[in-house]
Design a protein around this motif. Structure first.
Motif, PDB file in Angstrom:
ATOM      1  N   ILE A 156      62.351 -14.968  17.901  1.00  0.00           N
ATOM      2  CA  ILE A 156      61.069 -14.308  18.195  1.00  0.00           C
ATOM      3  C   ILE A 156      60.165 -15.180  19.069  1.00  0.00           C
ATOM      4  O   ILE A 156      59.603 -14.706  20.063  1.00  0.00           O
ATOM      5  CB  ILE A 156      60.350 -13.924  16.878  1.00  0.00           C
ATOM      6  N   GLU A 157      60.058 -16.443  18.686  1.00  0.00           N
ATOM      7  CA  GLU A 157      59.138 -17.333  19.401  1.00  0.00           C
ATOM      8  C   GLU A 157      59.509 -17.441  20.882  1.00  0.00           C
ATOM      9  O   GLU A 157      58.657 -17.371  21.762  1.00  0.00           O
ATOM     10  CB  GLU A 157      59.142 -18.712  18.742  1.00  0.00           C
ATOM     11  N   GLU A 158      60.806 -17.566  21.116  1.00  0.00           N
ATOM     12  CA  GLU A 158      61.297 -17.683  22.492  1.00  0.00           C
ATOM     13  C   GLU A 158      61.024 -16.386  23.271  1.00  0.00           C
ATOM     14  O   GLU A 158      60.540 -16.406  24.397  1.00  0.00           O
ATOM     15  CB  GLU A 158      62.816 -17.871  22.418  1.00  0.00           C
ATOM     16  N   GLY A 159      61.321 -15.252  22.630  1.00  0.00           N
ATOM     17  CA  GLY A 159      61.195 -13.958  23.311  1.00  0.00           C
ATOM     18  C   GLY A 159      59.760 -13.586  23.626  1.00  0.00           C
ATOM     19  O   GLY A 159      59.464 -13.010  24.673  1.00  0.00           O
ATOM     20  N   VAL A 160      58.854 -13.924  22.728  1.00  0.00           N
ATOM     21  CA  VAL A 160      57.477 -13.444  22.866  1.00  0.00           C
ATOM     22  C   VAL A 160      56.630 -14.354  23.781  1.00  0.00           C
ATOM     23  O   VAL A 160      55.543 -13.962  24.199  1.00  0.00           O
ATOM     24  CB  VAL A 160      56.847 -13.276  21.452  1.00  0.00           C
ATOM     25  N   GLU A 161      57.186 -15.503  24.113  1.00  0.00           N
ATOM     26  CA  GLU A 161      56.428 -16.453  24.933  1.00  0.00           C
ATOM     27  C   GLU A 161      55.968 -15.826  26.254  1.00  0.00           C
ATOM     28  O   GLU A 161      56.766 -15.242  26.994  1.00  0.00           O
ATOM     29  CB  GLU A 161      57.294 -17.690  25.231  1.00  0.00           C
ATOM     30  N   GLY A 162      54.690 -15.896  26.521  1.00  0.00           N
ATOM     31  CA  GLY A 162      54.151 -15.386  27.790  1.00  0.00           C
ATOM     32  C   GLY A 162      54.026 -13.869  27.858  1.00  0.00           C
ATOM     33  O   GLY A 162      53.722 -13.322  28.923  1.00  0.00           O
ATOM     34  N   ALA A 163      54.251 -13.182  26.727  1.00  0.00           N
ATOM     35  CA  ALA A 163      54.211 -11.707  26.776  1.00  0.00           C
ATOM     36  C   ALA A 163      52.773 -11.204  26.902  1.00  0.00           C
ATOM     37  O   ALA A 163      51.868 -11.702  26.235  1.00  0.00           O
ATOM     38  CB  ALA A 163      54.866 -11.118  25.535  1.00  0.00           C
ATOM     39  N   ASP A 164      52.597 -10.211  27.756  1.00  0.00           N
ATOM     40  CA  ASP A 164      51.297  -9.556  27.906  1.00  0.00           C
ATOM     41  C   ASP A 164      51.214  -8.331  27.002  1.00  0.00           C
ATOM     42  O   ASP A 164      50.133  -7.848  26.684  1.00  0.00           O
ATOM     43  CB  ASP A 164      51.107  -9.095  29.359  1.00  0.00           C
ATOM     44  N   VAL A 165      52.391  -7.808  26.665  1.00  0.00           N
ATOM     45  CA  VAL A 165      52.465  -6.594  25.847  1.00  0.00           C
ATOM     46  C   VAL A 165      53.506  -6.804  24.750  1.00  0.00           C
ATOM     47  O   VAL A 165      54.609  -7.280  25.020  1.00  0.00           O
ATOM     48  CB  VAL A 165      52.907  -5.372  26.705  1.00  0.00           C
ATOM     49  N   ILE A 166      53.130  -6.448  23.520  1.00  0.00           N
ATOM     50  CA  ILE A 166      54.078  -6.483  22.395  1.00  0.00           C
ATOM     51  C   ILE A 166      54.268  -5.029  21.972  1.00  0.00           C
ATOM     52  O   ILE A 166      53.289  -4.319  21.743  1.00  0.00           O
ATOM     53  CB  ILE A 166      53.505  -7.318  21.240  1.00  0.00           C
ATOM     54  N   TYR A 167      55.517  -4.587  21.917  1.00  0.00           N
ATOM     55  CA  TYR A 167      55.778  -3.160  21.675  1.00  0.00           C
ATOM     56  C   TYR A 167      56.761  -3.029  20.526  1.00  0.00           C
ATOM     57  O   TYR A 167      57.746  -3.753  20.453  1.00  0.00           O
ATOM     58  CB  TYR A 167      56.391  -2.546  22.944  1.00  0.00           C
ATOM     59  N   THR A 168      56.487  -2.103  19.617  1.00  0.00           N
ATOM     60  CA  THR A 168      57.483  -1.799  18.592  1.00  0.00           C
ATOM     61  C   THR A 168      57.517  -0.297  18.333  1.00  0.00           C
ATOM     62  O   THR A 168      56.642   0.446  18.762  1.00  0.00           O
ATOM     63  CB  THR A 168      57.231  -2.589  17.294  1.00  0.00           C
TER      64      THR A 168
END
Ligand code: NVA
Length: 300
Positions: free
Chosen positions: A203-215
């Motif tokens: 998760i930490e690696e994937g979410v780095e720098g994300a402007d949008v979090i979607y689920t």
């Protein structure tokens, strides 16, 4: 012209649809709907937002709608999709369909003399993807260069359409889910033709720098038989306070709704400051009007 897959529109066409939506917001109607146009809404699955916003869209544009549960038609007695489409399209101006099978939707489109719009199938949810992009553009002022991190069941219809739509518009996509559970290869391959798509189980690696979090839900309509297994599998990828702490405080949180608080997202996050889920729902109406007008304009 039909709108069955998000790829039925090019980047330029999506931008034209967004321009129509911008105009509608300013109460300007660049294209008008032929007076008395009628849409039939043929929905095999439940719907709150998509059904009602399309109904309101048709009414507010000066048209009419007819909602039909296929179980009350001759489809339930074996009439096929092709014949149904031939007949319905001889009465109405649009067919808006929410079906289980994308193959059935294609069959309808092949046999319809009027535009068919996909209101969700097991493969795609393209009208949602356009509403989502428009929401991101409203909140962030742009699309190009942004990163979206998609959590949980990254192989579902919402994500299939959204990952293609995002890459088309120049966004980077991170798909974050359990090791061994793969997003739909066909859709990932298509999205990769347009831009960057990376798959993460960290998760930490994937979410780095994300402007949008979607689920989205862990259990899409039609997958209820696997419900317990899916919840267990995806639970470590819940969007919660811990995930938000790993992300930028400026990241927005998105969900197509209906939400299952305590499963794919916590109530605290869904109802929190960073969430734009209810803006997404609201903007569906505007985008659906723009889609109808755009398609109507092409039919003249
Ligand atoms: N993936 C979800 C979307 C609901 C709007 C489903 O198909 O149930």
């Amino acid at each position: 012209m039909h709108f069955l897959s998000v790829e039925d529109f090019s980047k330029a066409q999506i931008e034209e649809i967004f321009d129509i939506a911008d105009d509608l917001k300013k109460n300007k109607a660049p294209i008008s709907l032929k007076q008395g146009s009628i849409a039939v809404l043929l929905f095999e699955k439940p719907s709150t937002r998509t059904r009602i916003s399309f109904e309101v869209a048709m009414a507010q544009l000066g048209g009419h709608y007819i909602y039909v549960d296929p179980r009350t038609t001759q489809l339930s007695r074996g009439e096929n999709w092709a014949d149904t489409a031939k007949v319905l399209s001889s009465y109405v101006d649009f067919i808006i369909a929410r079906l289980y099978s994308h193959k059935d939707l294609n069959e309808m489109a092949k046999n319809s003399s009027v535009p068919v719009i996909n209101a969700l199938t097991e493969d795609e949810h393209p009208t949602q993807a356009l509403a989502d992009l428009y929401t991101i553009r409203e909140k962030k002022g742009k699309l190009k260069g942004l990163k979206i991190a998609m959590f949980g069941d990254t192989a579902n219809n919402t994500f299939n359409s959204l990952m293609i739509a995002c890459t088309m518009m120049g966004m980077e996509v991170a798909l974050i889910g359990p090791k061994g559970y793969l997003p739909s290869t066909r859709f990932v391959a298509k999205a990769k033709e347009y831009g960057i798509v990376k798959v993460y189980d960290d998760i930490e690696e994937g979410v780095e720098g994300a402007d949008v979090i979607y689920t989205d839900t862990f259990v899409s309509m039609g997958e209820e038989h696997d419900s317990e297994l899916r919840k267990k599998l995806f639970m470590p990828y819940q969007v919660n306070g811990t995930v938000l702490k790993m992300a930028s405080p400026r990241a927005i949180v998105m969900h197509p709704l209906p939400a299952h608080r305590g499963e794919e997202i916590t109530g605290e996050v869904l109802d929190g400051k960073q969430s734009v889920a209810f803006d997404q729902a609201k903007l569906k109406l505007l985008i659906e009007k723009a889609i109808i007008l755009y398609i109507a304009g092409k039919e003249i």
